[in-house]
Write a protein that holds these residues in place. Structure first.
Motif, PDB file in Angstrom:
ATOM      1  N   VAL A 112       0.864  -1.199   0.000  1.00 12.19           N
ATOM      2  CA  VAL A 112       0.000   0.000   0.000  1.00 12.19           C
ATOM      3  C   VAL A 112       0.897   1.244   0.000  1.00 12.19           C
ATOM      4  N   ILE A 113       0.603   2.160  -0.893  1.00 15.55           N
ATOM      5  CA  ILE A 113       1.368   3.423  -0.928  1.00 15.55           C
ATOM      6  C   ILE A 113       0.402   4.612  -0.934  1.00 15.55           C
ATOM      7  N   TRP A 114       0.934   5.769  -0.428  1.00 16.72           N
ATOM      8  CA  TRP A 114       0.188   7.032  -0.464  1.00 16.72           C
ATOM      9  C   TRP A 114       0.989   8.020  -1.310  1.00 16.72           C
ATOM     10  N   SER A 115       0.270   8.783  -2.122  1.00 17.17           N
ATOM     11  CA  SER A 115       0.900   9.850  -2.913  1.00 17.17           C
ATOM     12  C   SER A 115       0.143  11.163  -2.698  1.00 17.17           C
ATOM     13  N   SER A 116       0.871  12.266  -2.813  1.00 16.72           N
ATOM     14  CA  SER A 116       0.330  13.600  -2.525  1.00 16.72           C
ATOM     15  C   SER A 116      -0.371  14.177  -3.751  1.00 16.72           C
ATOM     16  N   ALA A 163       4.270   1.180   2.125  1.00 14.49           N
ATOM     17  CA  ALA A 163       3.796   0.362   3.257  1.00 14.49           C
ATOM     18  C   ALA A 163       3.587   1.315   4.438  1.00 14.49           C
ATOM     19  N   ASP A 164       4.232   1.055   5.567  1.00 19.25           N
ATOM     20  CA  ASP A 164       4.033   1.942   6.721  1.00 19.25           C
ATOM     21  C   ASP A 164       5.249   2.848   6.965  1.00 19.25           C
ATOM     22  N   ARG A 165       6.118   2.981   5.948  1.00 21.06           N
ATOM     23  CA  ARG A 165       7.299   3.836   6.094  1.00 21.06           C
ATOM     24  C   ARG A 165       7.075   5.173   5.373  1.00 21.06           C
ATOM     25  N   ARG A 166       7.416   6.266   6.059  1.00 24.87           N
ATOM     26  CA  ARG A 166       7.295   7.607   5.465  1.00 24.87           C
ATOM     27  C   ARG A 166       8.461   7.821   4.515  1.00 24.87           C
ATOM     28  N   MET A 167       8.142   8.361   3.338  1.00 21.57           N
ATOM     29  CA  MET A 167       9.162   8.539   2.315  1.00 21.57           C
ATOM     30  C   MET A 167       9.540  10.011   2.104  1.00 21.57           C
ATOM     31  N   ILE A 168       8.925  10.932   2.851  1.00 22.36           N
ATOM     32  CA  ILE A 168       9.254  12.356   2.720  1.00 22.36           C
ATOM     33  C   ILE A 168       9.690  12.882   4.076  1.00 22.36           C
ATOM     34  N   ASP A 169      10.410  14.006   4.032  1.00 20.64           N
ATOM     35  CA  ASP A 169      10.943  14.589   5.261  1.00 20.64           C
ATOM     36  C   ASP A 169       9.951  15.600   5.838  1.00 20.64           C
ATOM     37  N   ASP A 170       8.819  15.093   6.278  1.00 15.07           N
ATOM     38  CA  ASP A 170       7.790  15.940   6.904  1.00 15.07           C
ATOM     39  C   ASP A 170       7.270  15.186   8.117  1.00 15.07           C
ATOM     40  N   HIS A 171       7.727  15.584   9.277  1.00 17.84           N
ATOM     41  CA  HIS A 171       7.402  14.853  10.501  1.00 17.84           C
ATOM     42  C   HIS A 171       5.935  14.989  10.901  1.00 17.84           C
ATOM     43  N   ILE A 198      -2.776   0.297  -4.309  1.00 16.49           N
ATOM     44  CA  ILE A 198      -2.257  -1.062  -4.113  1.00 16.49           C
ATOM     45  C   ILE A 198      -1.637  -1.510  -5.441  1.00 16.49           C
ATOM     46  N   ASN A 199      -0.436  -2.066  -5.344  1.00 12.00           N
ATOM     47  CA  ASN A 199       0.296  -2.411  -6.574  1.00 12.00           C
ATOM     48  C   ASN A 199      -0.184  -3.722  -7.204  1.00 12.00           C
ATOM     49  N   THR A 200      -1.451  -3.746  -7.460  1.00 14.64           N
ATOM     50  CA  THR A 200      -2.027  -4.895  -8.171  1.00 14.64           C
ATOM     51  C   THR A 200      -1.979  -4.610  -9.661  1.00 14.64           C
ATOM     52  N   PRO A 224      -4.653  -4.601 -12.734  1.00 13.32           N
ATOM     53  CA  PRO A 224      -4.211  -3.197 -12.744  1.00 13.32           C
ATOM     54  C   PRO A 224      -4.171  -2.606 -11.334  1.00 13.32           C
ATOM     55  N   ILE A 225      -3.545  -1.438 -11.177  1.00 14.87           N
ATOM     56  CA  ILE A 225      -3.426  -0.787  -9.872  1.00 14.87           C
ATOM     57  C   ILE A 225      -4.792  -0.319  -9.409  1.00 14.87           C
ATOM     58  N   GLN A 226      -5.052  -0.580  -8.135  1.00 12.67           N
ATOM     59  CA  GLN A 226      -6.299  -0.096  -7.520  1.00 12.67           C
ATOM     60  C   GLN A 226      -5.976   1.142  -6.681  1.00 12.67           C
ATOM     61  N   ALA A 227      -6.886   2.112  -6.719  1.00 18.56           N
ATOM     62  CA  ALA A 227      -6.628   3.380  -6.003  1.00 18.56           C
ATOM     63  C   ALA A 227      -7.904   3.905  -5.370  1.00 18.56           C
ATOM     64  N   LYS A 228      -7.714   4.579  -4.290  1.00 22.49           N
ATOM     65  CA  LYS A 228      -8.824   5.266  -3.592  1.00 22.49           C
ATOM     66  C   LYS A 228      -8.426   6.740  -3.459  1.00 22.49           C
ATOM     67  N   LEU A 229      -9.325   7.647  -3.858  1.00 16.34           N
ATOM     68  CA  LEU A 229      -9.057   9.087  -3.819  1.00 16.34           C
ATOM     69  C   LEU A 229      -9.690   9.700  -2.575  1.00 16.34           C
ATOM     70  N   VAL A 230      -8.889  10.472  -1.868  1.00 18.40           N
ATOM     71  CA  VAL A 230      -9.376  11.196  -0.671  1.00 18.40           C
ATOM     72  C   VAL A 230      -9.011  12.667  -0.845  1.00 18.40           C
ATOM     73  N   THR A 231     -10.025  13.519  -0.905  1.00 13.85           N
ATOM     74  CA  THR A 231      -9.807  14.973  -1.073  1.00 13.85           C
ATOM     75  C   THR A 231      -9.798  15.650   0.292  1.00 13.85           C
ATOM     76  N   LEU A 232      -8.761  16.415   0.527  1.00 14.63           N
ATOM     77  CA  LEU A 232      -8.618  17.147   1.795  1.00 14.63           C
ATOM     78  C   LEU A 232      -8.868  18.628   1.558  1.00 14.63           C
ATOM     79  N   SER A 233      -9.832  19.189   2.307  1.00 17.15           N
ATOM     80  CA  SER A 233     -10.114  20.638   2.275  1.00 17.15           C
ATOM     81  C   SER A 233      -9.757  21.225   3.627  1.00 17.15           C
ATOM     82  N   VAL A 234      -8.920  22.215   3.594  1.00 16.85           N
ATOM     83  CA  VAL A 234      -8.489  22.863   4.834  1.00 16.85           C
ATOM     84  C   VAL A 234      -9.135  24.246   4.896  1.00 16.85           C
TER      85      VAL A 234
END
Length: 437
Positions: free
Chosen positions: A52-56, A65-73, A104-106, A108-118
């Protein structure tokens, strides 16, 4: 038996491996206020060996997976349950807004979109907003309230009317970041307030002071004032002006000095109401002190002046009645008929009735032999100076009506006293006649 169990477990694992990972792909929308924590949900079932991966929103890889890949604590992947891969963003900012993707790296790739409004609470940018606006009368005042916030905030304007007190304020104009006041007058001089709100607490407000400059206006509490000689009096005027004006009292075009044996001037400023009360105290009034006084105010925008009249008040007349000088003062005689007739009053030999309806002119007052001039009853005529009778003696019981005296009333009081005196003398003489007979 043991071999049977092993075969069953192997079949079960094979069955699980053949199940494809799945999750709810319905897009979600998360709303959060800036400064709080945002939780972006992602639940995966039957993940197996997949990742499972997350992208911005900017297509940057956030986690693997559960490892952070960017330098934002502030960002982490939290798994309260084994099938959950939630993305947590602490102290969320407006630039964190956008659509995030959980994949998910299936094939084809499966994805779920989550929109964040601040949402961002409203904020007033003081550096680019008005603080103090100074205008002259008839000019246009522009008040700026520069605001920011998400969603776009509404700006409402109020006039505080601070001179009325009690926290009373009045809604004015339409909504918007700028307020124009055309053709301002001194009555626009007040504190104005812009209130900013976009539904995200807390709302904000800012006070803006508007000062209106205007030429002096002199207002007299009284146009005329009277006082007796030898007394003192105070003349007062109110001068409205902004900026402060130069205020003076003048007499015959000459400025009256602040302190002297004759005059004393006091100034009572009221900055809040843009006014100054100027009082002039005049001591030991003399005839030369009566007349016109001028209150004058001036500032760079102009000047104004008003005249006040100080007039003399004559002392109230004093009416004296003396019973012991009745026959001498009025020349009255009482004659008794010794044959039993009724006595009568005579004025130097002329008959006069007891009720005053006979003998003499009804338009003339009673006075010593010199008489009382008819024109002295005219309220508009001035009193005669040092009145005397034909013999040159001063008339001490003369009446001279002043501005506050009703001569007709004074004359009536005098007549009432004479009627009472006649009745008393008639009774006394009747008693004498009764004793003699």
């Amino acid at each position: 038996m043991h071999e049977l169990v092993v075969v069953f477990v192997a079949i079960f694992h094979v069955a699980l491996g053949e199940l494809k990972p799945k999750f709810n792909q319905t897009p979600e929308h998360v709303t959060v206020i800036a400064g709080n924590k945002a939780i972006l949900p992602c639940t995966v079932e039957f993940r197996g060996e997949h990742t499972v991966i997350w992208s911005s929103p900017r297509k940057t890889l956030i986690s693997h997976a559960d490892r952070r890949m960017i330098d934002d604590h502030r960002i982490s992947v939290e798994r309260p349950y084994i099938k959950e891969w939630n993305l947590h963003i602490r102290d969320v900012r407006h630039n964190d807004s956008g659509t995030y993707k959980c994949e998910i790296n299936t094939v084809p790739i499966q994805a779920k979109l989550v929109t964040l409004s601040v949402f961002v609470p409203p904020m007033i940018i003081s550096k680019y907003s008005s603080d103090l606006v100074v205008k002259q009368e008839t000019e246009t005042a522009e008040l700026i309230c520069n605001v920011t916030g998400i969603p776009a905030p509404n700006v409402t304007w109020y006039k505080r009317n601070f001179r009325k007190g009690n926290g009373y304020k009045e809604k004015i104009g339409l909504e918007g970041g700028a307020l124009l006041i055309h053709n301002v007058s001194r009555y626009c001089d007040d504190i104005y307030e812009c209130v900013v709100d976009n539904g995200v607490p807390p709302p904000r407000s800012k006070a803006i002071r508007v000062e209106v400059q205007f030429a002096p206006e002199v207002v007299l509490t009284n146009k005329r004032i009277g006082q007796r000689r030898g007394k003192e009096t105070i003349l007062e005027c109110i001068i409205y002006a902004h900026p402060h004006s130069i205020t003076v009292w003048k007499r015959n075009g000459q400025k009256i000095q602040q302190k002297s044996d004759k005059y004393s001037i006091e100034v009572f400023p009221d900055e809040e109401n843009r006014m100054v009360t100027l009082s002039l105290r005049i001591m030991d009034l003399e005839s030369s002190d009566y007349g016109s006084y001028t209150c004058e105010g001036s500032n760079p925008l102009g000047k104004d002046a008003e005249d006040m009249i100080l007039y003399v008040i004559e002392p109230d007349p004093v009416v004296t009645h003396t019973t012991t000088t009745t026959t001498t003062t009025y020349g009255l005689q009482y004659e008794i008929d010794v044959n039993g007739g009724v006595g009568s009053w005579a004025n130097n030999g002329g008959g006069i009735s007891r009720n005053g309806d006979g003998g003499g002119d009804s338009n003339r007052g009673w006075v010593e032999e010199g008489g009382w001039e008819k024109d002295r009853l005219n309220p508009t005529s001035k009193p005669h100076k040092n009145p005397t009778n034909e013999r040159g003696r001063p008339v001490t019981n003369q009446i001279y009506p002043g501005p506050r005296t009703n001569p007709i009333s004074a004359c009536r009081r005098f007549e009432t006293s004479v009627v009472l005196l006649s009745s008393l003398l008639s009774l006394t003489l009747y008693c004498i006649k009764y004793v003699l007979t």
